[in-house]
Design a protein around this motif. Structure first.
Motif, PDB file in Angstrom:
ATOM      1  N   TYR A 100       6.381 -13.472  -6.352  1.00 19.05           N
ATOM      2  CA  TYR A 100       6.565 -14.005  -4.993  1.00 19.05           C
ATOM      3  C   TYR A 100       6.253 -12.928  -3.954  1.00 19.05           C
ATOM      4  O   TYR A 100       5.528 -13.178  -2.985  1.00 19.05           O
ATOM      5  CB  TYR A 100       7.990 -14.521  -4.793  1.00 19.05           C
ATOM      6  CG  TYR A 100       8.172 -15.971  -5.147  1.00 19.05           C
ATOM      7  CD1 TYR A 100       8.107 -16.959  -4.174  1.00 19.05           C
ATOM      8  CD2 TYR A 100       8.421 -16.360  -6.460  1.00 19.05           C
ATOM      9  CE1 TYR A 100       8.282 -18.297  -4.494  1.00 19.05           C
ATOM     10  CE2 TYR A 100       8.604 -17.703  -6.788  1.00 19.05           C
ATOM     11  CZ  TYR A 100       8.530 -18.659  -5.807  1.00 19.05           C
ATOM     12  OH  TYR A 100       8.695 -19.977  -6.125  1.00 19.05           O
ATOM     13  N   ALA A 101       6.817 -11.740  -4.149  1.00 23.74           N
ATOM     14  CA  ALA A 101       6.588 -10.658  -3.193  1.00 23.74           C
ATOM     15  C   ALA A 101       5.116 -10.257  -3.169  1.00 23.74           C
ATOM     16  O   ALA A 101       4.529 -10.046  -2.092  1.00 23.74           O
ATOM     17  CB  ALA A 101       7.471  -9.459  -3.543  1.00 23.74           C
ATOM     18  N   HIS A 102       4.503 -10.161  -4.329  1.00 21.14           N
ATOM     19  CA  HIS A 102       3.089  -9.816  -4.430  1.00 21.14           C
ATOM     20  C   HIS A 102       2.237 -10.855  -3.712  1.00 21.14           C
ATOM     21  O   HIS A 102       1.321 -10.515  -2.941  1.00 21.14           O
ATOM     22  CB  HIS A 102       2.698  -9.717  -5.908  1.00 21.14           C
ATOM     23  CG  HIS A 102       1.281  -9.323  -6.144  1.00 21.14           C
ATOM     24  ND1 HIS A 102       0.259 -10.248  -6.246  1.00 21.14           N
ATOM     25  CD2 HIS A 102       0.697  -8.115  -6.322  1.00 21.14           C
ATOM     26  CE1 HIS A 102      -0.878  -9.619  -6.472  1.00 21.14           C
ATOM     27  NE2 HIS A 102      -0.633  -8.322  -6.523  1.00 21.14           N
ATOM     28  N   ALA A 103       2.523 -12.134  -3.936  1.00 16.34           N
ATOM     29  CA  ALA A 103       1.754 -13.205  -3.283  1.00 16.34           C
ATOM     30  C   ALA A 103       1.954 -13.157  -1.771  1.00 16.34           C
ATOM     31  O   ALA A 103       0.996 -13.346  -1.005  1.00 16.34           O
ATOM     32  CB  ALA A 103       2.161 -14.567  -3.841  1.00 16.34           C
ATOM     33  N   PHE A 104       3.185 -12.893  -1.318  1.00 16.91           N
ATOM     34  CA  PHE A 104       3.444 -12.803   0.117  1.00 16.91           C
ATOM     35  C   PHE A 104       2.602 -11.700   0.745  1.00 16.91           C
ATOM     36  O   PHE A 104       1.953 -11.909   1.776  1.00 16.91           O
ATOM     37  CB  PHE A 104       4.934 -12.568   0.381  1.00 16.91           C
ATOM     38  CG  PHE A 104       5.239 -12.415   1.840  1.00 16.91           C
ATOM     39  CD1 PHE A 104       5.326 -13.531   2.656  1.00 16.91           C
ATOM     40  CD2 PHE A 104       5.426 -11.160   2.399  1.00 16.91           C
ATOM     41  CE1 PHE A 104       5.590 -13.392   4.015  1.00 16.91           C
ATOM     42  CE2 PHE A 104       5.691 -11.010   3.743  1.00 16.91           C
ATOM     43  CZ  PHE A 104       5.777 -12.129   4.559  1.00 16.91           C
ATOM     44  N   VAL A 105       2.613 -10.523   0.133  1.00 17.73           N
ATOM     45  CA  VAL A 105       1.810  -9.416   0.662  1.00 17.73           C
ATOM     46  C   VAL A 105       0.330  -9.777   0.604  1.00 17.73           C
ATOM     47  O   VAL A 105      -0.416  -9.532   1.557  1.00 17.73           O
ATOM     48  CB  VAL A 105       2.094  -8.106  -0.109  1.00 17.73           C
ATOM     49  CG1 VAL A 105       1.114  -7.010   0.291  1.00 17.73           C
ATOM     50  CG2 VAL A 105       3.530  -7.657   0.116  1.00 17.73           C
ATOM     51  N   HIS A 106      -0.090 -10.400  -0.487  1.00 18.11           N
ATOM     52  CA  HIS A 106      -1.494 -10.754  -0.669  1.00 18.11           C
ATOM     53  C   HIS A 106      -1.997 -11.665   0.444  1.00 18.11           C
ATOM     54  O   HIS A 106      -3.095 -11.475   0.963  1.00 18.11           O
ATOM     55  CB  HIS A 106      -1.684 -11.408  -2.033  1.00 18.11           C
ATOM     56  CG  HIS A 106      -3.078 -11.341  -2.549  1.00 18.11           C
ATOM     57  ND1 HIS A 106      -3.404 -11.757  -3.811  1.00 18.11           N
ATOM     58  CD2 HIS A 106      -4.240 -10.917  -2.002  1.00 18.11           C
ATOM     59  CE1 HIS A 106      -4.692 -11.591  -4.008  1.00 18.11           C
ATOM     60  NE2 HIS A 106      -5.222 -11.084  -2.921  1.00 18.11           N
ATOM     61  N   VAL A 107      -1.202 -12.662   0.823  1.00 20.41           N
ATOM     62  CA  VAL A 107      -1.672 -13.644   1.809  1.00 20.41           C
ATOM     63  C   VAL A 107      -1.334 -13.261   3.244  1.00 20.41           C
ATOM     64  O   VAL A 107      -1.704 -13.975   4.171  1.00 20.41           O
ATOM     65  CB  VAL A 107      -1.148 -15.064   1.499  1.00 20.41           C
ATOM     66  CG1 VAL A 107      -1.585 -15.499   0.113  1.00 20.41           C
ATOM     67  CG2 VAL A 107       0.352 -15.168   1.661  1.00 20.41           C
ATOM     68  N   THR A 108      -0.643 -12.141   3.431  1.00 16.70           N
ATOM     69  CA  THR A 108      -0.352 -11.679   4.795  1.00 16.70           C
ATOM     70  C   THR A 108      -1.160 -10.418   5.076  1.00 16.70           C
ATOM     71  O   THR A 108      -2.319 -10.498   5.462  1.00 16.70           O
ATOM     72  CB  THR A 108       1.161 -11.467   5.007  1.00 16.70           C
ATOM     73  OG1 THR A 108       1.663 -10.557   4.035  1.00 16.70           O
ATOM     74  CG2 THR A 108       1.919 -12.785   4.914  1.00 16.70           C
ATOM     75  N   SER A 109      -0.588  -9.267   4.847  1.00 18.59           N
ATOM     76  CA  SER A 109      -1.280  -8.009   5.169  1.00 18.59           C
ATOM     77  C   SER A 109      -2.326  -7.631   4.140  1.00 18.59           C
ATOM     78  O   SER A 109      -3.264  -6.906   4.456  1.00 18.59           O
ATOM     79  CB  SER A 109      -0.266  -6.875   5.290  1.00 18.59           C
ATOM     80  OG  SER A 109       0.290  -6.561   4.020  1.00 18.59           O
ATOM     81  N   ASN A 110      -2.129  -8.071   2.900  1.00 16.37           N
ATOM     82  CA  ASN A 110      -3.008  -7.704   1.777  1.00 16.37           C
ATOM     83  C   ASN A 110      -3.110  -6.179   1.628  1.00 16.37           C
ATOM     84  O   ASN A 110      -4.139  -5.648   1.236  1.00 16.37           O
ATOM     85  CB  ASN A 110      -4.388  -8.346   1.924  1.00 16.37           C
ATOM     86  CG  ASN A 110      -5.133  -8.403   0.609  1.00 16.37           C
ATOM     87  OD1 ASN A 110      -4.539  -8.308  -0.462  1.00 16.37           O
ATOM     88  ND2 ASN A 110      -6.435  -8.557   0.678  1.00 16.37           N
ATOM     89  N   ASP A 111      -2.027  -5.497   1.909  1.00 15.41           N
ATOM     90  CA  ASP A 111      -1.983  -4.039   1.874  1.00 15.41           C
ATOM     91  C   ASP A 111      -1.683  -3.576   0.442  1.00 15.41           C
ATOM     92  O   ASP A 111      -0.611  -3.847  -0.095  1.00 15.41           O
ATOM     93  CB  ASP A 111      -0.908  -3.545   2.833  1.00 15.41           C
ATOM     94  CG  ASP A 111      -0.957  -2.052   3.072  1.00 15.41           C
ATOM     95  OD1 ASP A 111      -1.443  -1.310   2.185  1.00 15.41           O
ATOM     96  OD2 ASP A 111      -0.511  -1.613   4.136  1.00 15.41           O
ATOM     97  N   LEU A 112      -2.623  -2.855  -0.135  1.00 18.40           N
ATOM     98  CA  LEU A 112      -2.472  -2.377  -1.512  1.00 18.40           C
ATOM     99  C   LEU A 112      -1.322  -1.390  -1.677  1.00 18.40           C
ATOM    100  O   LEU A 112      -0.798  -1.248  -2.783  1.00 18.40           O
ATOM    101  CB  LEU A 112      -3.769  -1.755  -2.011  1.00 18.40           C
ATOM    102  CG  LEU A 112      -4.903  -2.743  -2.303  1.00 18.40           C
ATOM    103  CD1 LEU A 112      -6.152  -1.987  -2.717  1.00 18.40           C
ATOM    104  CD2 LEU A 112      -4.493  -3.714  -3.387  1.00 18.40           C
ATOM    105  N   ARG A 113      -0.914  -0.746  -0.597  1.00 13.48           N
ATOM    106  CA  ARG A 113       0.238   0.173  -0.696  1.00 13.48           C
ATOM    107  C   ARG A 113       1.488  -0.583  -1.116  1.00 13.48           C
ATOM    108  O   ARG A 113       2.388  -0.006  -1.714  1.00 13.48           O
ATOM    109  CB  ARG A 113       0.495   0.877   0.630  1.00 13.48           C
ATOM    110  CG  ARG A 113      -0.562   1.889   1.007  1.00 13.48           C
ATOM    111  CD  ARG A 113      -0.257   2.479   2.349  1.00 13.48           C
ATOM    112  NE  ARG A 113      -0.248   1.386   3.347  1.00 13.48           N
ATOM    113  CZ  ARG A 113       0.237   1.501   4.567  1.00 13.48           C
ATOM    114  NH1 ARG A 113       0.809   2.619   4.960  1.00 13.48           N
ATOM    115  NH2 ARG A 113       0.184   0.495   5.406  1.00 13.48           N
ATOM    116  N   TYR A 114       1.556  -1.866  -0.771  1.00 17.76           N
ATOM    117  CA  TYR A 114       2.702  -2.693  -1.139  1.00 17.76           C
ATOM    118  C   TYR A 114       2.408  -3.563  -2.355  1.00 17.76           C
ATOM    119  O   TYR A 114       3.274  -3.766  -3.193  1.00 17.76           O
ATOM    120  CB  TYR A 114       3.136  -3.568   0.042  1.00 17.76           C
ATOM    121  CG  TYR A 114       3.464  -2.762   1.270  1.00 17.76           C
ATOM    122  CD1 TYR A 114       4.549  -1.897   1.284  1.00 17.76           C
ATOM    123  CD2 TYR A 114       2.660  -2.839   2.401  1.00 17.76           C
ATOM    124  CE1 TYR A 114       4.846  -1.131   2.405  1.00 17.76           C
ATOM    125  CE2 TYR A 114       2.950  -2.087   3.526  1.00 17.76           C
ATOM    126  CZ  TYR A 114       4.040  -1.237   3.520  1.00 17.76           C
ATOM    127  OH  TYR A 114       4.331  -0.480   4.622  1.00 17.76           O
TER     128      TYR A 114
END
Length: 140
Positions: A100-114
């Protein structure tokens, strides 16, 4: 434990996939309405022409059918082998939470640091599930 705890993380992951499909439809509809893309461009599923707003969601959906396939297989085998103890269920929930957290980051900032640490944590949780299954099978 009632015996079905191993299936709830699987259900939760399926819900994530449905959410991502809904988000993809919503973003694509918005892009079409804004005139940024034609509906016919989605017919052939060419990523090169897809705007970033929907491409990241499409890529996130694809990610849900890669490593998570090993997750679903492991959950089923853990259940069938009666190795679905509290530790395995906790690891399963950790895996799903990281998805869930990975998908959230992926579809928002898409920041690889997170994204990368979230992926790594989920990977370790899933590896732990498989290690537990191997131990259970070897010593049962």
């Amino acid at each position: 434990m009632t015996g079905y705890e191993m299936f709830w993380p699987m259900v939760a992951h399926a819900v994530l996939v449905f959410i991502l499909y809904a988000l993809l439809a919503w973003r694509r509809r918005g892009l079409v309405k804004a005139g940024r893309i034609q509906p016919a461009q989605f017919r052939e599923n060419h990523a090169a022409n897809e705007p970033a707003e929907s491409l990241v969601v499409r890529n996130s959906i694809a990610n849900q059918f890669e490593l998570p396939m090993l997750f679903h297989a492991c959950c089923i085998v853990l259940y069938v082998a009666q190795a679905d103890n509290l530790a395995a269920v906790i690891l399963a929930w950790i895996f799903v939470a990281t998805r869930y957290a990975h998908a959230f980051v992926h579809v928002t900032s898409n920041d690889l640091r997170y994204r990368s640490p979230l992926f790594a944590l989920g990977f370790v949780a899933l590896a732990g599930m498989w290690v537990w299954l191997g131990i259970w099978l070897a010593f049962s």
